[in-house]
Each structure stands twice: as C-alpha cells, then as structure tokens.
Design a protein around this motif. Sequence first.
Motif, PDB file in Angstrom:
ATOM      1  N   ALA A 167    -109.429  23.589 -55.764  1.00 49.18           N
ATOM      2  CA  ALA A 167    -110.858  22.923 -56.110  1.00 49.18           C
ATOM      3  C   ALA A 167    -110.597  21.606 -56.605  1.00 49.18           C
ATOM      4  CB  ALA A 167    -111.643  23.930 -57.139  1.00 49.18           C
ATOM      5  N   GLU A 168    -111.374  20.627 -56.256  1.00 50.47           N
ATOM      6  CA  GLU A 168    -111.168  19.312 -56.498  1.00 50.47           C
ATOM      7  C   GLU A 168    -112.148  18.762 -57.671  1.00 50.47           C
ATOM      8  OE1 GLU A 168    -109.015  17.299 -55.884  1.00 50.47           O
ATOM      9  OE2 GLU A 168    -107.833  17.808 -54.299  1.00 50.47           O
ATOM     10  N   GLU A 169    -111.982  17.632 -57.677  1.00 50.74           N
ATOM     11  CA  GLU A 169    -112.927  17.049 -58.872  1.00 50.74           C
ATOM     12  C   GLU A 169    -114.359  17.107 -58.407  1.00 50.74           C
ATOM     13  OE1 GLU A 169    -111.744  13.350 -60.057  1.00 50.74           O
ATOM     14  OE2 GLU A 169    -109.669  13.942 -60.801  1.00 50.74           O
ATOM     15  N   ARG A 170    -115.228  17.624 -59.243  1.00 48.86           N
ATOM     16  CA  ARG A 170    -116.909  17.700 -59.182  1.00 48.86           C
ATOM     17  C   ARG A 170    -117.105  18.834 -58.339  1.00 48.86           C
ATOM     18  NH1 ARG A 170    -117.711  15.893 -63.585  1.00 48.86           N
ATOM     19  NH2 ARG A 170    -119.880  16.088 -63.096  1.00 48.86           N
ATOM     20  N   ASP A 171    -116.078  19.652 -57.865  1.00 49.48           N
ATOM     21  CA  ASP A 171    -116.550  21.009 -57.298  1.00 49.48           C
ATOM     22  C   ASP A 171    -117.148  21.924 -58.564  1.00 49.48           C
ATOM     23  OD1 ASP A 171    -115.966  20.472 -54.869  1.00 49.48           O
ATOM     24  OD2 ASP A 171    -114.074  21.544 -54.715  1.00 49.48           O
ATOM     25  N   ASP A 172    -118.432  22.556 -58.238  1.00 48.42           N
ATOM     26  CA  ASP A 172    -118.851  23.398 -59.173  1.00 48.42           C
ATOM     27  C   ASP A 172    -118.437  25.014 -58.696  1.00 48.42           C
ATOM     28  OD1 ASP A 172    -120.195  24.882 -60.742  1.00 48.42           O
ATOM     29  OD2 ASP A 172    -122.560  24.124 -60.172  1.00 48.42           O
ATOM     30  N   VAL A 173    -117.392  25.562 -59.611  1.00 48.65           N
ATOM     31  CA  VAL A 173    -116.816  26.816 -59.113  1.00 48.65           C
ATOM     32  C   VAL A 173    -117.180  27.846 -59.866  1.00 48.65           C
ATOM     33  CG1 VAL A 173    -114.497  27.787 -58.876  1.00 48.65           C
ATOM     34  CG2 VAL A 173    -114.758  25.308 -58.747  1.00 48.65           C
ATOM     35  N   VAL A 178    -110.636  31.724 -57.981  1.00 48.44           N
ATOM     36  CA  VAL A 178    -109.389  31.490 -58.028  1.00 48.44           C
ATOM     37  C   VAL A 178    -109.389  29.852 -57.722  1.00 48.44           C
ATOM     38  CG1 VAL A 178    -106.899  31.263 -57.112  1.00 48.44           C
ATOM     39  CG2 VAL A 178    -108.281  33.762 -57.130  1.00 48.44           C
ATOM     40  N   ILE A 179    -109.013  29.031 -58.435  1.00 50.34           N
ATOM     41  CA  ILE A 179    -108.832  27.439 -58.475  1.00 50.34           C
ATOM     42  C   ILE A 179    -107.265  27.041 -58.206  1.00 50.34           C
ATOM     43  CG2 ILE A 179    -111.022  27.043 -59.534  1.00 50.34           C
ATOM     44  CD1 ILE A 179    -109.522  26.571 -62.131  1.00 50.34           C
ATOM     45  N   ALA A 180    -106.354  27.974 -58.756  1.00 46.31           N
ATOM     46  CA  ALA A 180    -104.960  27.241 -58.392  1.00 46.31           C
ATOM     47  C   ALA A 180    -104.123  28.672 -58.270  1.00 46.31           C
ATOM     48  CB  ALA A 180    -104.514  26.457 -59.533  1.00 46.31           C
ATOM     49  N   VAL A 181    -102.880  28.183 -57.933  1.00 47.36           N
ATOM     50  CA  VAL A 181    -101.563  29.121 -58.041  1.00 47.36           C
ATOM     51  C   VAL A 181    -100.541  28.508 -58.764  1.00 47.36           C
ATOM     52  CG1 VAL A 181     -99.932  30.447 -56.489  1.00 47.36           C
ATOM     53  CG2 VAL A 181    -102.370  30.197 -55.810  1.00 47.36           C
ATOM     54  N   ILE A 182    -100.029  29.409 -59.666  1.00 45.15           N
ATOM     55  CA  ILE A 182     -98.663  28.787 -60.320  1.00 45.15           C
ATOM     56  C   ILE A 182     -97.552  29.968 -59.749  1.00 45.15           C
ATOM     57  CG2 ILE A 182     -97.346  28.907 -62.214  1.00 45.15           C
ATOM     58  CD1 ILE A 182    -100.051  28.239 -63.901  1.00 45.15           C
ATOM     59  N   SER A 183     -96.404  29.338 -59.022  1.00 40.59           N
ATOM     60  CA  SER A 183     -95.353  29.860 -58.551  1.00 40.59           C
ATOM     61  C   SER A 183     -94.152  29.864 -59.470  1.00 40.59           C
ATOM     62  CB  SER A 183     -95.362  29.193 -57.046  1.00 40.59           C
ATOM     63  OG  SER A 183     -94.767  28.028 -57.102  1.00 40.59           O
ATOM     64  N   ALA A 184     -93.321  30.849 -59.156  1.00 43.62           N
ATOM     65  CA  ALA A 184     -91.873  30.728 -60.046  1.00 43.62           C
ATOM     66  C   ALA A 184     -91.122  29.805 -59.510  1.00 43.62           C
ATOM     67  CB  ALA A 184     -91.371  32.229 -59.974  1.00 43.62           C
ATOM     68  N   PRO A 190     -96.555  22.029 -51.115  1.00 39.51           N
ATOM     69  CA  PRO A 190     -97.845  22.232 -52.096  1.00 39.51           C
ATOM     70  C   PRO A 190     -99.019  22.220 -51.276  1.00 39.51           C
ATOM     71  CG  PRO A 190     -96.165  20.776 -52.945  1.00 39.51           C
ATOM     72  CD  PRO A 190     -95.682  20.688 -51.596  1.00 39.51           C
ATOM     73  N   VAL A 191    -100.086  23.022 -51.771  1.00 42.59           N
ATOM     74  CA  VAL A 191    -101.427  22.999 -51.090  1.00 42.59           C
ATOM     75  C   VAL A 191    -102.412  22.366 -52.113  1.00 42.59           C
ATOM     76  CG1 VAL A 191    -103.124  24.440 -50.301  1.00 42.59           C
ATOM     77  CG2 VAL A 191    -100.863  25.025 -49.943  1.00 42.59           C
ATOM     78  N   ARG A 192    -103.329  21.358 -51.609  1.00 44.14           N
ATOM     79  CA  ARG A 192    -104.340  20.901 -52.377  1.00 44.14           C
ATOM     80  C   ARG A 192    -105.582  20.557 -51.493  1.00 44.14           C
ATOM     81  NH1 ARG A 192    -104.374  16.578 -57.317  1.00 44.14           N
ATOM     82  NH2 ARG A 192    -106.577  16.650 -57.662  1.00 44.14           N
ATOM     83  N   ARG A 193    -106.678  21.238 -51.957  1.00 45.38           N
ATOM     84  CA  ARG A 193    -108.038  21.163 -51.003  1.00 45.38           C
ATOM     85  C   ARG A 193    -109.074  21.284 -52.014  1.00 45.38           C
ATOM     86  NH1 ARG A 193    -106.318  26.751 -48.098  1.00 45.38           N
ATOM     87  NH2 ARG A 193    -107.161  28.233 -49.460  1.00 45.38           N
ATOM     88  N   ALA A 194    -110.285  20.823 -51.498  1.00 43.54           N
ATOM     89  CA  ALA A 194    -111.554  21.237 -52.135  1.00 43.54           C
ATOM     90  C   ALA A 194    -111.974  22.488 -51.858  1.00 43.54           C
ATOM     91  CB  ALA A 194    -112.499  20.067 -51.736  1.00 43.54           C
ATOM     92  N   ARG A 221    -120.754  20.302 -49.028  1.00 45.00           N
ATOM     93  CA  ARG A 221    -120.452  19.209 -49.987  1.00 45.00           C
ATOM     94  C   ARG A 221    -119.566  18.320 -49.121  1.00 45.00           C
ATOM     95  NH1 ARG A 221    -118.649  21.818 -53.506  1.00 45.00           N
ATOM     96  NH2 ARG A 221    -120.490  21.890 -54.867  1.00 45.00           N
ATOM     97  N   PRO A 222    -119.706  17.003 -49.211  1.00 44.40           N
ATOM     98  CA  PRO A 222    -118.834  16.163 -48.524  1.00 44.40           C
ATOM     99  C   PRO A 222    -117.612  15.940 -49.181  1.00 44.40           C
ATOM    100  CG  PRO A 222    -120.579  14.858 -49.942  1.00 44.40           C
ATOM    101  CD  PRO A 222    -120.950  16.226 -49.838  1.00 44.40           C
ATOM    102  N   ALA A 223    -116.597  15.168 -48.933  1.00 44.57           N
ATOM    103  CA  ALA A 223    -115.353  14.830 -49.383  1.00 44.57           C
ATOM    104  C   ALA A 223    -115.325  14.480 -50.897  1.00 44.57           C
ATOM    105  CB  ALA A 223    -114.587  13.984 -48.638  1.00 44.57           C
ATOM    106  N   PRO A 224    -114.285  14.916 -51.503  1.00 46.78           N
ATOM    107  CA  PRO A 224    -114.330  14.541 -52.902  1.00 46.78           C
ATOM    108  C   PRO A 224    -114.422  13.072 -52.875  1.00 46.78           C
ATOM    109  CG  PRO A 224    -112.489  16.060 -52.567  1.00 46.78           C
ATOM    110  CD  PRO A 224    -113.163  15.296 -50.997  1.00 46.78           C
TER     111      PRO A 224
END
Length: 449
Positions: A167-173, A178-184, A190-194, A221-224
């Motif tokens: 989820a990117e800035e200004r996304d209403d979630v 799930v907004i992120a994944v923490i891996s060992a 790495p993945v980053r997307r709205a 919603r348009p791009a961030p």
Amino acid sequence: MPHEVIMPALGMAQDSGVIVAWLKSPGDEVKAGDALMEVETDKATMEVEAAHDGFLADVRAAEGATVPVGQIVALIAETADGAGEAPAPAARTEDGPKPDDEGALPEGHQVIMPALGMAQDSGIVVAWLKDAGEPVAEGDALLEVETDKATMEVEADRAGYLAAILAEERDDVPVGQVIAVISAEAPATPVRRAMSAAPAPARQEAATAQPDAAPDKGAERPAPPAPRPKGPATAAAPAGRILASPKARRLAAEEGLDLARLAAAGYPQPFHVADLETLRALPKSAAPAAAPAGGEVGVISAEIDAAAYDDFRAWLATATDTPPGGPHLLAAFAAGAMRAALGAEGTLTIAAGALGAPAAMDDADLAPLSAVPAPSEASPALILRDLTGTALTAVKPAAAPVPQLTVTRRGDTLALHLAHDAAALPEEAALALVAGLADRLSEPLRHLL
C-alpha cells in the motif's frame, strides 16, 4: 443501514483476539458506549464498546473463538429483526493462504492495517518510514497511519527484512488487510506497489470481507502522488488542527518549536521529523512584546478528542484494583508534559484537584498509575483543576504567580486552558506544556513514562 462490529487491534503487534464473553445477546438494544463483549489478547482483557445505537444482530463469532483483527464479529442493526444465535466458530489455521498468492509475494510474516480505535474500519498510509528491502528490527517504526482521530506510527513486531510493501502513501486501507511482508532473509527482489495494484482475487477477498462497504475505490485510484514539495505551496495562515506524526510533535515540544509556523509558511501537512529541519531554518518572527507588568495573565488553550483518553481510563479501571481518580491521572500526564517542556530532572510538584483545595503531590508522572502519590509540603510548580465533571468551561484567575491549568469537557471534547504569567512560566515553555499535554491525552499509551 447496519453498522459492522469488527475485532479491534488492542495493541500494535496484535493480529487476533479471543472473545471471552458477549455482554449483550442477539436482539438486545445497545447504545453507543455500551460494552458489547470482552476480548482477550496476549497482553490484556478489555471490553469493546458499541460505536452506534441500535440492536445487536448477526453475531458471527461465539465465546472462545479466536478472531483475526478487522474481521466482522457482529452487526448493529436499526431494528431487532434478523438477530440470531452466534454460530460455532470455524477452525482457524495459523498458516492460512496468503491473500496475494497470485502476486508472487515473498514468504514471511504479514503486517496488517491495525485498528487504532474501536470504531475505525480503515486507515490512511501517511508515509513509509522503511523502504522495501531494508532490514528492520523489532520495535522499529514501519509506517505512519492516519485515522479520523489521530496519526500514529506502526511498529514492526519482529526483526527481518521489509520484503514487500502493498500500500502506498494516501492509500485508504481496510483494517485487517495485509500492507507489508517481513521476511527472515533478505529478499532477492523486494516488492513495492500501491493497493490498487494488488491482484484481482485479493481485492475481491477484501470486498467480500465487508459486504456493506462501498465498492473498492483502489482500482480507480490513480498512481501515488508526487513527492512532497520541498518549498511552501501557499502563504495562507493555518486553519484547524495541525497534522503531524507523534514523534515530530514530541521533538517539536521538547525543542519549543511551533509546528503552526510550518503550516503558516505553506508547507504541506502532515509534518514528519524531517520537516523539523525546515522549521528550524525558518526566519525568526518579530520578537514578542515584553510581558506586561502587574502580573497580567495570558491564557493558552487547546482542544482534543477525548476518545483515546476515555479508552485508556476504561482499560486502567480493569487493569488495576484501585483505579486512580481524574485529578491524579491528569496530574501524571501534566507532570510528564511539564518535565519535558522545562527539561526538569529533579522533583516536580503539582497541586491537583477539582472544585476543592488542590492537593500537592511530588512526581506524579513517575509514580505507578495504580497508586496516588503521597501528599507533599513543597510549593507546587503547577496547579491543575479537573473540571471535567462540572458545567464549568474555563477559569481565568486574576493573577497567576503559579501557572494554573484547567481541564474541562464538552461532550467528546476535552479543553485545556493554561493561565500563566510570563515571569513565572515563559511563553515558549507554556506553549510546549499545553502541546505536550494535548499529545499525551490524545495518545496516552505512547506517552507513558
């Protein structure tokens, strides 16, 4: 239209809660503020209150059920029609299917949008404080989330690598998504997307989880938005509440910086720690007029939403055998704010009370909240009056050789009024005191010493 009752997040690292008991039965009439159920986490057992008037209906989780944060557990309907018995809870597997299996996400611990308030159903991502692929330690601030009541930092509940940001800035979630994944291990890619870029099946799952919600706006919603501008956008004077991260507010209060100057200069809100450098570099305004002689009193006022403070007092009442009274609890927060505003390290005496003579106490911020500090014979540095239980709205003394702080209440709003003489308490310290106390009452759990 019925209102959803969701499993709230009673702590930053909580991903589920156990329903200990339903305090209302299906079909019972409820009022906003009535206790609906008791929820147990790994840290505490708390009552969850109704956020709306109506009738408890469609109870979906039985007592003893473990329910993920954000999942609907009941509805509050306008009528008692349709109320039924709670179904037996379905078995819950700890390692369920990932909501973004089709998106080839890295394996790891899922970070969800937490519920920072009882009636919250979504949160807006203000800013990510870590980038995709960066290592994180347990307790590191991952992102800032804004609700209709506050802006707060969400911390990592385990160490690893921020392998995916969903989820990117200004996304209403929605809460629980799930907004992120923490891996060992460090991710190769790495993945980053709205949120709008999530695969269709994942978005459909989020939509079916909240049947009464409006259609998913993420797909439209348009791009961030572009990065925050570095210079002022307008020169308009600030109006209303100043939006800033808790850390930025705390550091500004400690340094005596006025965030309103950034807003007045046209810099976009919400403000973060990095914006304090800009604030420090702003040209100083004209020196204020000399403090009037004769002990004239200046008054600084602030208003905050009382919801978080009320929730904290309710929790404290269940967590301690002898919950403290209002004046003592307010004195503890006021002492912490005054200690930060003055940089005081020694004994700090505050006289607190309601309509009667206030009682002096030493270091109310350092004593356990479950015990009232012993009376003090020292002269107080601050007089605090808790008028929240009266019809009074403010008190302005004729003289203020000792700063006097009153706390009043109107509905769901707490008002703070500090009367002071600049000779007894400099204006910069007075501003920092009121701002610091407002922050502590708005977010009490984050400001306990």
